[in-house]
Design a protein around this motif. Structure first.
Motif, mmCIF file in Angstrom:
data_model
loop_
_atom_site.group_PDB
_atom_site.id
_atom_site.type_symbol
_atom_site.label_atom_id
_atom_site.label_comp_id
_atom_site.label_asym_id
_atom_site.label_seq_id
_atom_site.Cartn_x
_atom_site.Cartn_y
_atom_site.Cartn_z
ATOM 1 N N THR A 41 0.829 -1.212 0.000
ATOM 2 C CA THR A 41 0.000 0.000 0.000
ATOM 3 C C THR A 41 0.864 1.262 0.000
ATOM 4 O OG1 THR A 41 -1.400 -1.305 1.431
ATOM 5 C CG2 THR A 41 -2.029 0.988 1.125
ATOM 6 N N ARG A 43 3.861 1.732 -1.069
ATOM 7 C CA ARG A 43 4.533 1.943 -2.358
ATOM 8 C C ARG A 43 3.536 2.492 -3.374
ATOM 9 N NH1 ARG A 43 6.388 -3.240 -3.277
ATOM 10 N NH2 ARG A 43 4.624 -3.634 -4.627
ATOM 11 N N ARG A 44 2.349 1.913 -3.374
ATOM 12 C CA ARG A 44 1.325 2.373 -4.327
ATOM 13 C C ARG A 44 0.945 3.823 -4.047
ATOM 14 N NH1 ARG A 44 -1.811 -2.778 -3.536
ATOM 15 N NH2 ARG A 44 -0.658 -4.254 -4.790
#
Ligand code: FAD
Length: 475
Positions: A41, A43-44
Motif C-alpha cells: 500500500t 509503495r502504491r
C-alpha cells in the motif's frame, strides 16, 4: 571446513552446530519474533502521489497555453520547452526527495526500490533538462531571428540567472555521465560520491531562472507560491533526513566499538555497544553507513549490514577485507566512537509475501541474510555460495539457526564454472533443491554481478518478479 571439496555441493540439512558464542563467551542472540508484514500500500500511495504531483506541476502550463496560441514553429518549441521545463523542475525535486533518507519514505517504499527509482528517473531527468534547453533556445531563437547558439549567448548576457541555469544543466549532465556503471567503477568511491553530491548545487543554481524566464512562475500568485513552497519543503525534508535525524540518532544511542573479532583469514566482525539499544528500531537485513571516529578512518563512511538481529545489547557488522578502508578496520580499538546513519533498507522479513523463503547468499552477502534468518518464519532454505571453504563465515551460527528455526542450509562451494555450483545455480538445480520454489519469496544478496546473474536464474526457474527481493552491495 577442510572436508568441503572445492567444486562440489555439500549436502544440506545441517542441524548439528553449537550455539554461537562470542570470543569473550557472551551468548549470541536467541531467535526473535517474526516482524509484521508490510504490504504494497505504501509503495502504491507514493506512486500515486508522484503522478498527482506531476499533473499539478503541468496544469498551470495547460491553462496558460490555449491551442490557438501555438502558431509557428517558434511558439510551438517555446510551449514545448516550457512544459518540459516544468516536468524537469518537478522531477528534480522528486530525485532529491528520494535521496533525502527520510525514514518514512524508506518504510513506505523501501530503500532498494527508492534507489532503483532514483537511478531510472535520473536518466529521464537529464534527457528532460537537455530537451528543455534545446526547445527554449530554438523557440526564442526563432522569435528573435537568431540561431540557437547565438540565442544562448543573448540569454546568458541579458537575462538574470541564465548563466547559473546553463551551469546547472552542465553539472547535471556530468553527474549523469559519472553515474554510468563503467565510468563509476573506474572512479574511487569517495570521489564519485562527492561528484554525485553536486546535484544539490544543481538545485540551487537552477532555482532562479525558473522565476526570471518561466512564464508560469514569473507572475506572483498561487502557482509561484506553490512552486516555492515545494522547493522549501524538499529542502527542509533534506535537512531533516540528512542532518537532524542522524544527529538525534547518534546522540541517543552513542555507539562505540566493543570488540573486533576475526571470523576468517580476511573477514572480521565488529561488535558495537551503546545506550538504549533495546529501543532501536532495527530489522535483520538492514544496514547503516558507519563512520568510525578513529585515526585514519573518520573521514570516510562506508555501508555495512548488521549480521545479527536486534538483541538490545549489541550490534554486529561482519566485514570482508576488500580494500584499503576495510583493511584498516581490523586495527580498530575498543572504545572508538561510531557515527552511524540508518538503519536503512527494506531487505527484511517484513517485505515477505509468502510463508516460506529461499535465501541465496553470494560470499559476504551472507551478512544481512544471517540476521534475517532470525526473523523469517521457520522452514526457509538457505543456499550459501562461496568460492572457497575459507570464504564461508558465521557457519556455526548458521548451523545453530538451522536447528533452531528448521532451516535447510546448502553450502555450495567452488568457482562459478565448477560443475557443482553451476548445477545448483541453474533453474533445474534450484527446482530440485526447492521443489516449491515458485510459491516462495526469494532473497538474493551479494556483489552486484552475483545478484544480477542469480536473479535471471530464479526468473527462468519461474519465480515471479514481485517475489524476488534483492540486496546488491552497491549504492
Ligand atoms: C548496502 C550495503 C551493505 C553492505 N554490507 C556489507 C557487509 O555487511 N559486509 C561487507 O563486508 N561489505 C558490505 N558492503 C560492501 C562494503 O561497503 C564495501 O566492501 C566497502 O565499502 C569497501 O571499501 P574498501 O575501501 O575497503 O574497498 P575498495 O576497494 O575501495 O572498494 C571496493 C568496492 O566497494 C564499494 N565502496 C567502496 N567504498 C564505498 C563507500 N564508502 N560506500 C559504498 N560503497 C563503497 C565500491 O563499489 C568499490 O568498488 C555493503 C555495501 C552496501 C552498499
Amino acid at each position: 571446513m577442510r572436508d568441503y571439496p572445492t567444486g562440489a555441493v555439500v549436502a544440506g540439512r545441517r542441524r548439528t552446530g553449537d550455539p554461537p558464542t562470542r570470543s569473550d563467551g557472551r551468548p549470541a542472540p536467541a531467535p526473535v519474533n517474526v516482524p509484521a508484514r508490510r504490504g504494497a500500500t505504501g509503495r502504491r500511495a507514493l506512486v500515486l502521489l508522484f503522478w498527482v504531483g506531476l499533473v499539478l506541476a503541468v496544469v498551470p502550463w495547460w491553462l496558460a497555453t490555449p491551442a490557438g496560441s501555438l502558431g509557428d514553429t517558434g511558439a510551438i518549441a517555446l510551449a514545448a520547452g516550457r512544459i518540459v521545463g516544468l516536468v524537469a523542475g518537478y522531477v528534480m525535486l522528486v530525485q532529491i526527495l528520494l535521496m533525502s533518507r527520510l525514514r518514512l519514505l524508506d518504510r513506505l517504499a523501501g530503500e532498494e526500490l527508492m534507489t532503483r527509482w532514483h537511478r531510472d528517473i535520473g536518466g529521464a531527468l537529464i534527457v528532460a533538462v537537455l530537451a528543455h534547453m534545446a526547445l527554449i533556445l530554438v523557440g526564442y531563437g526563432s522569435l528573435d531571428g537568431y540561431n540557437p547558439l547565438v540565442e544562448a549567448r543573448v540569454l546568458i548576457v541579458d537575462v538574470p540567472d541564465m548563466l547559473e541555469a546553463f551551469l546547472s544543466a552542465g553539472i547535471l549532465t556530468a553527474v549523469g555521465l559519472f553515474s554510468v556503471r563503467a565510468v563509476r567503477n573506474a572512479l574511487p568511491y569517495e570521489l564519485w560520491r562527492w561528484l554525485h553530491m553536486s546535484t544539490y548545487l544543481v538545485l540551487y543554481l537552477s532555482f532562479g531562472h525558473q522565476f526570471s524566464l518561466g512564464q508560469q512562475l514569473f507572475k506572483p500568485g498561487l502557482v509561484r507560491t506553490g512552486w516555492i513552497a515545494a522547493y522549501i519543503g524538499v529542502v527542509v525534508i533534506l535537512a531533516y533526513g540528512r542532518v537532524i535525524a542522524p544527529l538525534i540518532f547518534n546522540l541517543r544511542y552513542g555507539l562505540r566499538v566493543a570488540d573486533v573479532v576475526a571470523e576468517g583469514p580476511d573477514t572480521i566482525s565488529i561488535y558495537l555497544t551503546g545506550r538504549h539499544l533495546d529501543r532501536l528500531k532495527l530489522l535483520g537485513g538492514q544496514w547503516f553507513r558507519f563512520r568510525f571516529l578513529a585515526r585514519g578512518l573518520w573521514w570516510q563512511s562506508h555501508p555495512f549490514s548488521v549480521s545479527a538481529a536486534k538483541n538490545g545489547r549489541w550490534l554486529r557488522l561482519t566485514v570482508k577485507v576488500v580494500g584499503a578502508y576495510t583493511r584498516e578496520l581490523r586495527d580498530l580499538d575498543s572504545g572508538a566512537r561510531v557515527w552511524a546513519i540508518g538503519p536503512r533498507g527494506s531487505f527484511t522479513a517484513a517485505q515477505r509475501t509468502a510463508p516460506r523463503s529461499l535465501l541465496i547468499a553470494g560470499g559476504i552477502g551472507i551478512t544481512p541474510i544471517r540476521a534475517m534468518l532470525e526473523e523469517l518464519p521457520p522452514g526457509a532454505t538457505l543456499i550459501y555460495r562461496a568460492s572457497t571453504p575459507a570464504d564461508v563465515v558465521l557457519q556455526r551460527e548458521i548451523d545453530w539457526l538451522a536447528r533452531a528455526r528448521d532451516l535447510d542450509v546448502w553450502y555450495v562451494i567452488g568457482a562459478r564454472t565448477d560443475p557443482g555450483p553451476r548445477q545448483v545455480m541453474s533453474p533445474n538445480g534450484l527446482r530440485q533443491l526447492v521443489p516449491d520454489l515458485e510459491r516462495r519469496d526469494v532473497w538474493l544478496c551479494g556483489p552486484a554481478g552475483f545478484v544480477e546473474a542469480a536473479q535471471k536464474t530464479v526468473r527462468r526457474a519461474g519465480v515471479r518478479r514481485k517475489k524476488i527481493h534483492l540486496a546488491a552491495f552497491e549504492l
